[in-house]
Design an enzyme around this catalytic site. Structure first.
Site, PDB file in Angstrom:
ATOM      1  N   VAL A  25       0.913  -1.464   0.104  1.00 44.54           N
ATOM      2  CA  VAL A  25       0.077  -0.079   0.069  1.00 44.54           C
ATOM      3  C   VAL A  25       0.972   1.446  -0.032  1.00 44.54           C
ATOM      4  CG1 VAL A  25      -1.956  -1.257   1.065  1.00 44.54           C
ATOM      5  CG2 VAL A  25      -0.092   0.023   2.538  1.00 44.54           C
ATOM      6  N   CYS A  26       0.201   2.465  -0.228  1.00 41.71           N
ATOM      7  CA  CYS A  26       1.011   3.564  -0.419  1.00 41.71           C
ATOM      8  C   CYS A  26       1.402   4.152   1.140  1.00 41.71           C
ATOM      9  CB  CYS A  26      -0.010   4.811  -0.780  1.00 41.71           C
ATOM     10  SG  CYS A  26      -0.428   4.826  -2.507  1.00 41.71           S
ATOM     11  N   PRO A  27       2.408   4.577   1.360  1.00 42.81           N
ATOM     12  CA  PRO A  27       3.738   4.910   0.413  1.00 42.81           C
ATOM     13  C   PRO A  27       4.640   3.884  -0.016  1.00 42.81           C
ATOM     14  CG  PRO A  27       4.210   5.638   2.632  1.00 42.81           C
ATOM     15  CD  PRO A  27       2.923   4.992   2.961  1.00 42.81           C
ATOM     16  N   PHE A  28       4.260   2.715   0.496  1.00 37.07           N
ATOM     17  CA  PHE A  28       5.309   1.714   0.318  1.00 37.07           C
ATOM     18  C   PHE A  28       5.518   1.447  -1.136  1.00 37.07           C
ATOM     19  CE2 PHE A  28       3.965   1.177   4.364  1.00 37.07           C
ATOM     20  CZ  PHE A  28       5.390   1.515   5.123  1.00 37.07           C
TER      21      PHE A  28
END
Length: 88
Positions: A25-28
């Site tokens: 998921v964001c920010p990953f």
């Protein structure tokens, strides 16, 4: 907006590297993409496969801010997208 012809062309572009970050998921999603691009040479193409819908918008915007070129964003499954990025 990406046209149908550009989508068809994206299937013909061969990526130098593929980064499958489904499940992230964001920010990953952006962090993983950025780290992978740092390992690559200028002009090489990275195909990123994601399934986190907000990343479909965020990853292309972020890599463009880094100076890379987004060649295509294409929905390839019910909840999966492929993003082609050319490293600066």
């Amino acid at each position: 907006m990406i046209t149908m012809s550009r989508r068809a062309e994206s299937r013909q572009i061969e990526a130098n590297e593929v980064l499958d970050i489904r499940g992230e998921v964001c920010p990953f999603t952006f962090i993983e993409t950025k780290l992978k691009l740092e390992e690559m040479k200028s002009g090489e193409i990275l195909r990123v496969i994601i399934d986190h819908e907000p990343a479909v918008r965020d990853v292309p915007r972020s890599v463009e801010q880094e100076g890379h070129e987004v060649l295509s964003v294409e929905k390839v499954g019910e909840k999966e997208w492929s993003i082609l990025i050319k490293k600066k």
